[in-house]
Design a protein around this motif. Structure first.
Motif, PDB file in Angstrom:
ATOM      1  N   GLU A  43      11.421 -18.841   0.501  1.00 34.47           N
ATOM      2  CA  GLU A  43      11.860 -17.452   0.404  1.00 34.47           C
ATOM      3  C   GLU A  43      10.671 -16.549   0.120  1.00 34.47           C
ATOM      4  OE1 GLU A  43      15.334 -16.627  -2.038  1.00 34.47           O
ATOM      5  OE2 GLU A  43      15.634 -18.788  -2.201  1.00 34.47           O
ATOM      6  N   ALA A  44      10.594 -15.437   0.853  1.00 38.19           N
ATOM      7  CA  ALA A  44       9.505 -14.480   0.655  1.00 38.19           C
ATOM      8  C   ALA A  44      10.001 -13.057   0.836  1.00 38.19           C
ATOM      9  CB  ALA A  44       8.383 -14.761   1.652  1.00 38.19           C
ATOM     10  N   TRP A  45       9.402 -12.139   0.085  1.00 38.00           N
ATOM     11  CA  TRP A  45       9.672 -10.708   0.199  1.00 38.00           C
ATOM     12  C   TRP A  45       8.352  -9.995   0.437  1.00 38.00           C
ATOM     13  CZ3 TRP A  45      12.561 -14.004  -2.461  1.00 38.00           C
ATOM     14  CH2 TRP A  45      13.956 -13.876  -2.360  1.00 38.00           C
ATOM     15  N   LEU A  46       8.380  -9.004   1.307  1.00 32.39           N
ATOM     16  CA  LEU A  46       7.168  -8.256   1.647  1.00 32.39           C
ATOM     17  C   LEU A  46       7.377  -6.772   1.387  1.00 32.39           C
ATOM     18  CD1 LEU A  46       6.319  -9.979   5.044  1.00 32.39           C
ATOM     19  CD2 LEU A  46       5.346 -10.482   2.801  1.00 32.39           C
ATOM     20  N   ASN A  47       6.386  -6.154   0.773  1.00 31.26           N
ATOM     21  CA  ASN A  47       6.395  -4.719   0.514  1.00 31.26           C
ATOM     22  C   ASN A  47       5.112  -4.147   1.118  1.00 31.26           C
ATOM     23  OD1 ASN A  47       6.301  -2.116  -0.468  1.00 31.26           O
ATOM     24  ND2 ASN A  47       6.361  -2.668  -2.621  1.00 31.26           N
ATOM     25  N   PRO A  48       5.184  -3.540   2.314  1.00 29.07           N
ATOM     26  CA  PRO A  48       3.983  -2.959   2.928  1.00 29.07           C
ATOM     27  C   PRO A  48       3.592  -1.666   2.206  1.00 29.07           C
ATOM     28  CG  PRO A  48       5.897  -2.542   4.298  1.00 29.07           C
ATOM     29  CD  PRO A  48       6.377  -3.369   3.139  1.00 29.07           C
ATOM     30  N   ILE A  49       2.665  -1.760   1.294  1.00 30.34           N
ATOM     31  CA  ILE A  49       2.284  -0.613   0.466  1.00 30.34           C
ATOM     32  C   ILE A  49       1.515   0.413   1.289  1.00 30.34           C
ATOM     33  CG2 ILE A  49       0.943   0.100  -1.550  1.00 30.34           C
ATOM     34  CD1 ILE A  49       1.586  -2.737  -2.677  1.00 30.34           C
ATOM     35  N   ILE A  50       0.488  -0.034   1.976  1.00 28.25           N
ATOM     36  CA  ILE A  50      -0.276   0.830   2.886  1.00 28.25           C
ATOM     37  C   ILE A  50      -0.443   0.067   4.189  1.00 28.25           C
ATOM     38  CG2 ILE A  50      -2.510   1.906   3.360  1.00 28.25           C
ATOM     39  CD1 ILE A  50      -2.823   2.310   0.337  1.00 28.25           C
ATOM     40  N   HIS A  51       0.025   0.664   5.289  1.00 25.83           N
ATOM     41  CA  HIS A  51      -0.074  -0.009   6.586  1.00 25.83           C
ATOM     42  C   HIS A  51      -0.474   0.979   7.659  1.00 25.83           C
ATOM     43  CE1 HIS A  51       1.080  -4.273   6.819  1.00 25.83           C
ATOM     44  NE2 HIS A  51       1.415  -4.046   5.565  1.00 25.83           N
ATOM     45  N   ASP A  52      -1.298   0.493   8.564  1.00 29.16           N
ATOM     46  CA  ASP A  52      -1.712   1.271   9.732  1.00 29.16           C
ATOM     47  C   ASP A  52      -2.308   2.620   9.349  1.00 29.16           C
ATOM     48  OD1 ASP A  52      -0.757  -0.778  11.379  1.00 29.16           O
ATOM     49  OD2 ASP A  52       1.258   0.058  11.346  1.00 29.16           O
ATOM     50  N   ASP A  53      -3.087   2.635   8.300  1.00 30.25           N
ATOM     51  CA  ASP A  53      -3.772   3.859   7.885  1.00 30.25           C
ATOM     52  C   ASP A  53      -5.174   3.828   8.493  1.00 30.25           C
ATOM     53  OD1 ASP A  53      -5.378   5.753   6.440  1.00 30.25           O
ATOM     54  OD2 ASP A  53      -3.754   5.864   4.976  1.00 30.25           O
ATOM     55  N   SER A  54      -5.356   4.541   9.584  1.00 34.23           N
ATOM     56  CA  SER A  54      -6.620   4.479  10.323  1.00 34.23           C
ATOM     57  C   SER A  54      -7.794   5.019   9.512  1.00 34.23           C
ATOM     58  CB  SER A  54      -6.501   5.233  11.649  1.00 34.23           C
ATOM     59  OG  SER A  54      -6.173   6.586  11.404  1.00 34.23           O
ATOM     60  N   GLU A  55      -7.547   5.930   8.597  1.00 33.70           N
ATOM     61  CA  GLU A  55      -8.641   6.461   7.782  1.00 33.70           C
ATOM     62  C   GLU A  55      -9.141   5.439   6.769  1.00 33.70           C
ATOM     63  OE1 GLU A  55      -8.234  10.407   6.213  1.00 33.70           O
ATOM     64  OE2 GLU A  55      -6.905  10.959   7.871  1.00 33.70           O
ATOM     65  N   LEU A  56      -8.230   4.666   6.179  1.00 36.42           N
ATOM     66  CA  LEU A  56      -8.653   3.628   5.240  1.00 36.42           C
ATOM     67  C   LEU A  56      -9.231   2.422   5.971  1.00 36.42           C
ATOM     68  CD1 LEU A  56      -5.813   3.525   2.565  1.00 36.42           C
ATOM     69  CD2 LEU A  56      -8.175   4.225   2.243  1.00 36.42           C
ATOM     70  N   LEU A 128      -1.179  -9.221  -4.028  1.00 37.49           N
ATOM     71  CA  LEU A 128      -1.510  -8.118  -3.143  1.00 37.49           C
ATOM     72  C   LEU A 128      -2.508  -8.656  -2.128  1.00 37.49           C
ATOM     73  CD1 LEU A 128      -2.038  -5.249  -5.740  1.00 37.49           C
ATOM     74  CD2 LEU A 128      -0.016  -5.697  -4.353  1.00 37.49           C
ATOM     75  N   ALA A 129      -2.232  -8.412  -0.857  1.00 36.25           N
ATOM     76  CA  ALA A 129      -3.126  -8.840   0.219  1.00 36.25           C
ATOM     77  C   ALA A 129      -3.767  -7.603   0.834  1.00 36.25           C
ATOM     78  CB  ALA A 129      -2.345  -9.616   1.281  1.00 36.25           C
ATOM     79  N   PHE A 130      -5.095  -7.594   0.871  1.00 32.92           N
ATOM     80  CA  PHE A 130      -5.872  -6.515   1.482  1.00 32.92           C
ATOM     81  C   PHE A 130      -6.488  -7.076   2.752  1.00 32.92           C
ATOM     82  CE2 PHE A 130      -5.634  -5.713  -2.976  1.00 32.92           C
ATOM     83  CZ  PHE A 130      -5.673  -4.346  -3.145  1.00 32.92           C
ATOM     84  N   TYR A 131      -6.285  -6.410   3.894  1.00 30.90           N
ATOM     85  CA  TYR A 131      -6.782  -6.909   5.172  1.00 30.90           C
ATOM     86  C   TYR A 131      -6.767  -5.788   6.197  1.00 30.90           C
ATOM     87  CZ  TYR A 131      -1.782  -7.041   5.969  1.00 30.90           C
ATOM     88  OH  TYR A 131      -0.463  -6.688   6.063  1.00 30.90           O
ATOM     89  N   SER A 132      -7.487  -5.991   7.277  1.00 34.53           N
ATOM     90  CA  SER A 132      -7.532  -5.010   8.366  1.00 34.53           C
ATOM     91  C   SER A 132      -6.306  -5.169   9.247  1.00 34.53           C
ATOM     92  CB  SER A 132      -8.789  -5.233   9.203  1.00 34.53           C
ATOM     93  OG  SER A 132      -8.711  -4.507  10.404  1.00 34.53           O
ATOM     94  N   GLY A 133      -5.924  -4.085   9.864  1.00 33.16           N
ATOM     95  CA  GLY A 133      -4.770  -4.135  10.747  1.00 33.16           C
ATOM     96  C   GLY A 133      -5.145  -4.141  12.216  1.00 33.16           C
ATOM     97  N   GLU A 134      -6.420  -4.449  12.504  1.00 28.65           N
ATOM     98  CA  GLU A 134      -6.884  -4.392  13.889  1.00 28.65           C
ATOM     99  C   GLU A 134      -6.089  -5.313  14.815  1.00 28.65           C
ATOM    100  OE1 GLU A 134     -11.040  -5.248  13.804  1.00 28.65           O
ATOM    101  OE2 GLU A 134     -11.497  -3.501  12.570  1.00 28.65           O
ATOM    102  N   LYS A 135      -5.916  -6.555  14.391  1.00 33.08           N
ATOM    103  CA  LYS A 135      -5.177  -7.530  15.193  1.00 33.08           C
ATOM    104  C   LYS A 135      -4.159  -8.210  14.289  1.00 33.08           C
ATOM    105  CE  LYS A 135      -8.987  -8.610  18.314  1.00 33.08           C
ATOM    106  NZ  LYS A 135      -9.896  -9.656  18.783  1.00 33.08           N
TER     107      LYS A 135
END
Length: 158
Positions: A43-56, A128-135
């Motif tokens: 079982e897993a729950w996901l909370n996208p805190i910041i997503h697809d923010d091109s400036e960050l 908390l997972a920090f990563y790029s959203g490029e791919k």
């Protein structure tokens, strides 16, 4: 009586205006939504805190895995940083021994490094997972329940 009238006339409007805001505020403490059982066991729950923010240029996702839950082997096209905010986690990179991460631990996984991470058998984990959203994440191999069940034994080997 004068104090009550003063409060109603002058302070109540300030309170009302202070509650509305032009700021976009969210909380990492929100549980998020239950993830579909794709590429993980349990079982897993996901909370996208910041997503697809091109400036960050990066995303922040809060993930919570119940005890005895795990992701499959995968890799990212960017560096991924995991910050354990609650509980204990297993973490393993391809070709290395698994380790236990505890609350407060921070680990950096280099880009294109195949790895998996999860809760432990007996503890939920939130990170908390920090990563790029490029791919999108590249899922490479199923992590079987049989392998996951052997991790405590692997941790005890020299």
């Amino acid at each position: 009586m004068k104090n009550s009238i003063f409060t109603l006339i002058f302070l109540a409007p300030l309170f009302l205006f202070s509650q509305s805001s032009d700021y976009n505020v969210s909380s990492y403490q929100t549980e998020g939504t239950k993830a579909p059982n794709t590429h993980y066991i349990g079982e897993a729950w996901l909370n996208p805190i910041i997503h697809d923010d091109s400036e960050l240029g990066y995303n922040i996702t809060k993930a919570t895995f119940k005890a005895n839950s795990t992701l499959d082997w995968h890799k990212h096209s960017s560096v991924q940083v995991l910050v354990i905010v609650d509980g204990d986690a297993y973490y393993q990179e391809r070709g290395k021994k698994p380790i236990i991460l505890k609350e407060g631990d921070v680990i950096r996984c280099e880009k294109n490094t195949e790895h998996w991470h999860s809760s432990t058998k007996d503890s939920d984990v939130t990170y908390l997972a920090f990563y790029s959203g490029e791919k999108p994440t590249e899922w490479t191999e199923v992590l079987t329940q049989e392998y996951y069940d052997k991790v405590p034994e692997l941790l005890n080997k020299n």
